[in-house]
Design a protein around this motif. Structure first.
Motif, PDB file in Angstrom:
ATOM      1  N   GLY A  50      33.917  44.615  43.069  1.00  0.00           N
ATOM      2  CA  GLY A  50      33.728  45.338  41.819  1.00  0.00           C
ATOM      3  C   GLY A  50      33.097  46.705  42.015  1.00  0.00           C
ATOM      4  N   GLN A 173      33.360  42.897  29.309  1.00  0.00           N
ATOM      5  CA  GLN A 173      33.264  43.639  30.565  1.00  0.00           C
ATOM      6  C   GLN A 173      32.658  42.778  31.667  1.00  0.00           C
ATOM      7  N   THR A 176      35.241  40.945  33.738  1.00  0.00           N
ATOM      8  CA  THR A 176      35.889  41.767  34.769  1.00  0.00           C
ATOM      9  C   THR A 176      34.926  42.088  35.902  1.00  0.00           C
ATOM     10  N   SER A 179      34.864  39.067  38.032  1.00  0.00           N
ATOM     11  CA  SER A 179      36.157  38.702  38.605  1.00  0.00           C
ATOM     12  C   SER A 179      37.072  39.926  38.577  1.00  0.00           C
ATOM     13  N   PRO A 180      36.820  40.899  39.463  1.00  0.00           N
ATOM     14  CA  PRO A 180      37.582  42.152  39.452  1.00  0.00           C
ATOM     15  C   PRO A 180      39.073  41.906  39.687  1.00  0.00           C
ATOM     16  N   PRO A 181      39.932  42.753  39.123  1.00  0.00           N
ATOM     17  CA  PRO A 181      41.384  42.541  39.245  1.00  0.00           C
ATOM     18  C   PRO A 181      41.944  42.840  40.627  1.00  0.00           C
ATOM     19  N   SER A 201      41.994  36.392  39.542  1.00  0.00           N
ATOM     20  CA  SER A 201      41.670  37.340  38.470  1.00  0.00           C
ATOM     21  C   SER A 201      42.814  37.414  37.463  1.00  0.00           C
ATOM     22  N   SER A 204      45.606  43.647  36.976  1.00  0.00           N
ATOM     23  CA  SER A 204      45.364  44.995  36.448  1.00  0.00           C
ATOM     24  C   SER A 204      46.248  45.347  35.262  1.00  0.00           C
ATOM     25  N   ARG A 451      44.583  46.132  27.575  1.00  0.00           N
ATOM     26  CA  ARG A 451      43.633  45.499  28.491  1.00  0.00           C
ATOM     27  C   ARG A 451      44.202  44.216  29.066  1.00  0.00           C
ATOM     28  N   THR A 453      42.399  41.866  29.703  1.00  0.00           N
ATOM     29  CA  THR A 453      41.550  40.854  29.065  1.00  0.00           C
ATOM     30  C   THR A 453      41.885  40.656  27.591  1.00  0.00           C
TER      31      THR A 453
END
Length: 571
Positions: A50, A173, A176, A179-181, A201, A204, A451, A453
Motif C-alpha cells: 500500500g 478507504q 483498500t 488490501s491494496p489492488p 484484492s 484496480s 471505484r 469498491t
C-alpha cells in the motif's frame, strides 16, 4: 496535527502524544511545504503493497483566518461543498504549483503535486468549522480545544487510520489500505518491477453488478421501462431488520421491555464473509446451491415454516408467528421467488429445508476480503473500550456494571468509540453509494461507480449475514426459554421480561454460561450490551399512539431513552 492561531497570528500545532510545535508558515502553500519538508508528519502504510498515510492538518477557525480562509462557509459554498475556484487561497496554491482534487477546497481537502518516483507530495486538510466532523459520528469533537481534538483524531488515526473524509469514506478507504489492488511484480529481464494485480484484492478496475444487484438508476438497468418498479423477483433486497409485532397477553402481564444491542454487528458479520473479488458475476440457470459460492440466487423460500425448524441438529416446534422471517428486512414471510445473497439461502438450508434455485449470478473468484478490515476495527474498538474500563472476559454482571456511564470516564475516548462504530457502519454503506447531485439522471453513471469498491454484492453479503446472525440468536433463545422478541431494529432486539436487566432476559447459569448460539453479554463484536429498558405500560402506550392501519410501531427505535420524537412510519 491540529493548528490554532493566537491574537498575535502565531500558529501552534498540536500533535499526538502532547507534541507541540511552532508553525512558521505564513500562507497555505508555505504550510503545505513546511508540513512535508520540516514537520514530516504522516503514518506508515498498513500493508506492504500500500501507500503511507498523508499528513493531516486540522485547522481551527483562528487558523483558517490566519491563512486567508473563511471561518465558516457561506450557504452557497456549503451547498457546493467547497470554496469557489477563484478564491484567493486557491490562486495562491496554483501559483505555487499545488493542485486540488476534484472535490476542491472544502471541509476535507487534498493538496498535492504529482508524485516523483515513489515520493508522494500530498497533505490533507480537515476544517471542523466547515462541518468536516459530522456530529453523528464525531459527537462534540468539533467544539474541543485544539490539544483535545488532536488527541481524539490521533487515537483514531493510530488505531484505525488517518481519517481521509467522513467516517464512511474512511471506512471504505481502510478496505483498500489493508488490501491494496496491486503489488510490485518480480523483476523482469531488465531488472525492472512493475505493478501487477494482487490476489485477494478487488483489483484496480470497477466491476458491474448483476442486474438484480444494481440499485435503481444504474446503467446496467437502462433497458427497463421508465418508472418500472422492481419487485423481489427482480431485485436483491438484503437490508437490516425493521420488524415489530403486538405484545401477547402474557407479555402484557410482564413489567419491563428490555433492549439488547449487538456490538459492531456489521463488523462481526464481515468477519469470515466470503465475497466475490475482481471478476464479474456469471449467470447460471437451474443451479445447484453451494453455500461456499458467493452470489445472488433466485429462489422460493415461502415454504420455510418457522413453527418447525432445526436448531442446531434438532428439530424444534416453536411459535413461528412470534418470530420475524429471516428472509426479509420487514420480517414478513416471502410469498414467492425472490433474490437472496448466499448467506440467506444457506440459512434456509440450515433450518432444515430443501431449496431449488431458479437461477443465480455467482462469483467464481472469491475470498475473505474483509477479514483484515474487521480485525483492524475490532481491535480499535476493543482497545478503546478497555481504556474506558470495559474489558473483555468480564462476567455478565461485571460487564453491565462496567458499561454504566463508561463514556463519562474519558469523554474524548467516548468520541473515538462512536467514530469507530460509524466507520464500520458507514464503510459497509459506502459499498453501495447512491448518485448525488441534482444533475444526475437515471441510466447515467455516477462518480462512485468508477471505484473498484462500489460493490453492492459485498454489502448485501454482510447485511445478510448480520440479519441471519441476529435471527439465529433469537431462534436459539426462543427454543431454550420460550422467550420471543417483540421488536427488532437492525442490531437491537427488544424482549418483555419480569425485571429491568438483560440478565432477566438471558438465562445465565452459575457457571457464567448461557444458551449456546444465543445472545451473550460482553464487549466483543457480536456480543450484546444493554440498549435500554422501559416499562410494558410505556410500550403499550407507544403502540397505541403510533399504531395505525395495521402498522405496528417499532419499540426498538425508542427503547434507549423512551422518547418518541417522530411518528413511526416503519420506513
Amino acid at each position: 496535527m491540529t493548528l490554532d492561531a493566537d491574537t498575535e497570528r502565531q500558529v501552534t500545532g498540536y500533535g499526538v502524544g502532547g507534541l507541540i510545535l511552532d508553525v512558521p508558515a505564513k500562507s497555505l502553500p508555505a504550510l503545505v511545504e513546511w508540513t512535508l519538508t520540516e514537520a514530516q508528519l504522516g503514518a506508515e502504510r498498513l500493508h506492504g503493497s500500500g501507500k503511507d498515510a498523508d499528513p493531516l492538518l486540522v485547522l481551527t477557525e483562528a487558523a483558517c483566518e490566519r491563512y486567508g480562509l473563511p471561518a465558516a462557509l457561506s450557504d452557497s459554498e456549503r451547498l457546493a461543498g467547497r470554496l469557489p475556484e477563484g478564491h484567493k487561497v486557491i490562486r495562491q496554491l496554483e501559483r505555487a504549483d499545488w493542485q486540488l482534487t476534484k472535490r476542491g477546497l472544502g471541509p476535507w481537502a487534498r493538496i498535492y503535486r504529482p508524485a516523483q518516483g515513489s515520493r508522494r507530495q500530498c497533505v490533507q486538510l480537515c476544517i471542523p468549522s466547515w462541518r468536516a466532523l459530522d456530529g453523528r459520528a464525531w459527537g462534540h469533537a468539533a467544539q474541543l480545544p485544539p490539544p483535545e481534538l488532536a488527541r481524539v483524531l490521533g487515537v483514531y488515526a493510530a488505531r484505525v487510520m488517518t481519517p481521509v473524509g467522513s467516517t464512511a469514506v474512511t471506512g471504505l478507504q481502510l478496505m483498500t489500505a489493508l488490501s491494496p489492488p496491486t503489488r510490485a511484480s518480480e523483476p523482469d529481464e531488465s531488472g525492472r518491477r512493475h505493478r501487477e494485480h494482487r490476489p485477494g484484492s478487488l483489483g484496480s478496475e470497477p466491476v458491474d453488478p448483476a442486474p438484480c444487484e444494481a440499485i435503481d438508476g444504474h446503467p446496467v438497468l437502462d433497458q427497463l421501462p421508465r418508472f418500472h418498479v422492481r419487485g423481489p423477483g427482480e431485485r436483491l433486497f438484503e437490508e437490516a431488520y425493521d420488524w415489530a409485532r403486538d405484545l401477547t397477553d402474557a407479555e402484557c402481564m410482564q413489567r419491563y421491555l428490555v433492549g439488547l444491542d449487538v456490538n459492531l454487528a456489521f463488523g462481526a458479520a464481515a468477519n469470515g464473509a466470503v465475497v466475490g473479488l475482481a471478476t464479474p458475476p456469471v449467470h447460471v440457470t437451474r443451479p445447484v446451491f453451494d453455500a461456499a459460492v458467493p452470489g445472488s440466487w433466485l429462489v422460493d423460500l415461502s415454504h420455510v415454516d418457522l413453527s418447525r425448524v432445526k436448531v442446531g441438529k434438532q428439530w424444534r416446534d416453536l411459535d413461528g408467528a412470534l418470530l420475524p422471517s429471516p428472509f426479509t428486512p420487514t420480517g414478513e414471510r416471502p410469498t414467492g421467488p425472490a433474490w437472496y445473497a448466499t448467506p440467506t439461502v444457506a440459512y434456509a438450508v440450515e433450518l432444515g429445508y430443501d431449496i431449488t434455485p431458479l437461477e443465480a449470478w455467482v462469483r467464481r473468484e472469491s475470498g475473505r476480503f474483509l477479514d483484515g478490515w474487521y480485525k483492524r476495527l475490532r481491535d480499535a474498538y476493543v482497545a478503546t473500550m478497555a481504556d474506558l474500563g470495559v474489558a473483555e472476559k468480564l462476567s455478565p454482571q461485571e460487564f453491565l456494571e462496567a458499561m454504566n456511564g463508561y463514556k463519562s470516564r474519558d469523554p474524548e475516548l467516548g468520541i473515538v468509540v462512536d467514530a469507530v462504530k460509524m466507520t464500520v457502519k458507514g464503510g459497509i454503506g459506502k459499498l453501495q453509494e447512491k448518485a448525488r447531485g441534482g444533475g444526475w439522471k437515471p441510466g447515467q453513471a455516477w462518480t462512485a461507480l468508477a471505484r473498484p469498491t462500489w460493490r453492492p454484492d459485498i454489502r448485501a453479503t454482510v447485511i445478510s449475514r448480520a440479519r441471519v446472525n441476529m435471527h439465529r440468536k433469537m431462534l436459539a433463545l426462543a427454543a431454550a426459554t420460550g422467550r420471543y422478541p417483540v421488536a427488532v431494529l437492525s442490531d437491537c432486539a427488544v424482549y418483555a421480561a419480569d425485571g429491568p436487566s438483560p440478565l432477566d432476559v438471558l438465562p445465565y447459569g452459575a457457571d457464567g454460561k448461557t444458551v449456546p448460539g444465543s445472545f451473550r453479554l460482553g464487549v466483543s463484536p457480536g456480543m450484546v450490551k444493554h440498549e435500554g429498558t422501559q416499562s410494558v405500560l410505556w410500550g403499550a402506550d407507544v403502540l397505541e399512539q403510533l399504531g395505525a392501519d395495521g402498522h405496528v410501531a417499532n419499540l426498538a427505535r425508542y427503547i434507549k431513552t423512551g422518547e418518541v420524537t417522530a411518528k413511526d412510519t416503519g420506513e
